[in-house]
Design a protein around this motif. Structure first.
Motif, mmCIF file in Angstrom:
data_model
loop_
_atom_site.group_PDB
_atom_site.id
_atom_site.type_symbol
_atom_site.label_atom_id
_atom_site.label_comp_id
_atom_site.label_asym_id
_atom_site.label_seq_id
_atom_site.Cartn_x
_atom_site.Cartn_y
_atom_site.Cartn_z
ATOM 1 N N UNK A 110 0.854 -1.195 0.000
ATOM 2 C CA UNK A 110 0.000 0.000 0.000
ATOM 3 C C UNK A 110 0.886 1.240 0.000
ATOM 4 N N UNK A 111 0.555 2.194 -0.881
ATOM 5 C CA UNK A 111 1.296 3.456 -0.975
ATOM 6 C C UNK A 111 0.292 4.598 -0.964
ATOM 7 N N UNK A 112 0.508 5.559 -0.081
ATOM 8 C CA UNK A 112 -0.431 6.681 0.036
ATOM 9 C C UNK A 112 -0.465 7.510 -1.234
ATOM 10 N N UNK A 113 0.697 7.866 -1.789
ATOM 11 C CA UNK A 113 0.758 8.577 -3.062
ATOM 12 C C UNK A 113 1.984 8.098 -3.817
ATOM 13 N N UNK A 114 1.835 7.931 -5.141
ATOM 14 C CA UNK A 114 2.918 7.357 -5.933
ATOM 15 C C UNK A 114 2.958 7.975 -7.318
ATOM 16 N N UNK A 115 4.155 8.043 -7.888
ATOM 17 C CA UNK A 115 4.338 8.389 -9.297
ATOM 18 C C UNK A 115 5.156 7.281 -9.941
ATOM 19 N N UNK A 116 4.821 6.958 -11.199
ATOM 20 C CA UNK A 116 5.500 5.896 -11.919
ATOM 21 C C UNK A 116 5.819 6.375 -13.328
ATOM 22 N N UNK A 117 6.988 6.019 -13.822
ATOM 23 C CA UNK A 117 7.366 6.356 -15.191
ATOM 24 C C UNK A 117 7.372 5.096 -16.042
ATOM 25 N N UNK A 118 6.917 5.249 -17.286
ATOM 26 C CA UNK A 118 6.872 4.157 -18.257
ATOM 27 C C UNK A 118 6.168 2.934 -17.680
ATOM 28 N N UNK A 119 4.919 3.138 -17.280
ATOM 29 C CA UNK A 119 4.103 2.049 -16.741
ATOM 30 C C UNK A 119 3.603 1.154 -17.867
ATOM 31 N N UNK A 120 3.673 -0.149 -17.647
ATOM 32 C CA UNK A 120 3.134 -1.122 -18.588
ATOM 33 C C UNK A 120 2.388 -2.197 -17.802
ATOM 34 N N UNK A 121 1.188 -2.552 -18.276
ATOM 35 C CA UNK A 121 0.408 -3.612 -17.656
ATOM 36 C C UNK A 121 -0.097 -4.528 -18.753
ATOM 37 N N UNK A 122 0.061 -5.844 -18.573
ATOM 38 C CA UNK A 122 -0.414 -6.784 -19.585
ATOM 39 C C UNK A 122 -1.013 -8.010 -18.916
ATOM 40 N N UNK A 123 -2.017 -8.591 -19.592
ATOM 41 C CA UNK A 123 -2.633 -9.827 -19.129
ATOM 42 C C UNK A 123 -2.734 -10.769 -20.317
#
Length: 221
Positions: A110-123
């Motif tokens: 769990x993260x209260x606030x987050x930033x992510x660069x170059x996010x990729x999600x695959x199923x």
């Protein structure tokens, strides 16, 4: 403090047809899984950190599909970090349950606030992958009240003011509390490079995806 993240947890195969009978053996297996969680490593600090006991659903409060999905990011920066173990539950008679009783052993982050660069999600949909990409330009992906339920996680991590060995019911950094008696850890901040996760559930209060691209692809993240 920096460390290489290497959290893995084996999950049962999901190709077999679920048992629909409510036999005493099946009920006993499910109760046994709910009763105790043993030896779930906590990410990034020590591979031997173990979850001692846990009861109830953690993280995302919904029935999971039982299909794992991959999430990667070039980097993640978070404020208010917590982590503990638990069980996710599939819908009754899910075709993905196999012989698991419809449950998956997970580590909830769990993260209260987050930033992510170059996010990729695959199923993996069987022969093709549904892929989502975002945050590849100047603007990063932003999330608040982010939780992920993972069976595997890797990357290079650094934490500030980390506490290891908390009771999960007393966590304060991200606003999420786990069950009483569960081993956990928390930190003021977390930074992870080359993040890679195998997830079964993700929730967020706000999820901003600049440069969103959804596609079908022969390649996973």
């Amino acid at each position: 403090m920096a460390s290489s993240v290497g959290t893995t947890s084996e999950t049962p195969e999901s190709g077999s047809t679920p048992e629909v009978s409510d036999s005493p053996a099946r009920r006993g297996r499910v109760r046994g899984r709910r009763a105790a969680i043993m030896a779930v490593p906590a990410v990034a600090i020590t591979a031997g950190l173990a979850i001692l006991t846990a009861e109830g659903a953690l993280g995302a409060q919904f029935a999971i599909s039982g299909m794992a999905f991959t999430v990667t990011a070039e980097s993640l920066d978070g404020t208010g970090f917590e982590q503990f173990g638990g069980l996710d539950n599939m819908a009754d008679n899910s075709p993905n349950a196999g012989d698991t009783g419809g449950q998956v052993l997970v580590v909830t982050s769990a993260i209260k606030s987050a930033t992510l660069s170059k996010l990729c999600q695959s199923v993996d949909l069987g022969g093709t992958n549904l892929k989502i990409e975002a945050g590849s330009g100047e603007k990063k992906v932003e999330a608040t009240d982010l939780t992920t339920d993972s069976t595997e996680m890797s990357g290079n991590a650094a934490f500030r003011n980390i506490e290891i060995g908390n009771d999960a019911s007393t966590l304060t950094k991200a606003g999420v509390k786990g069950p009483l008696g569960v081993f956990s850890q928390q930190a003021d901040t977390v930074h992870i490079d080359n993040l890679r996760q195998t997830n079964y559930a993700t929730t967020a209060g706000v999820f901003k995806l600049p440069g969103l691209k959804l596609s079908f692809s022969s390649k996973a993240c």
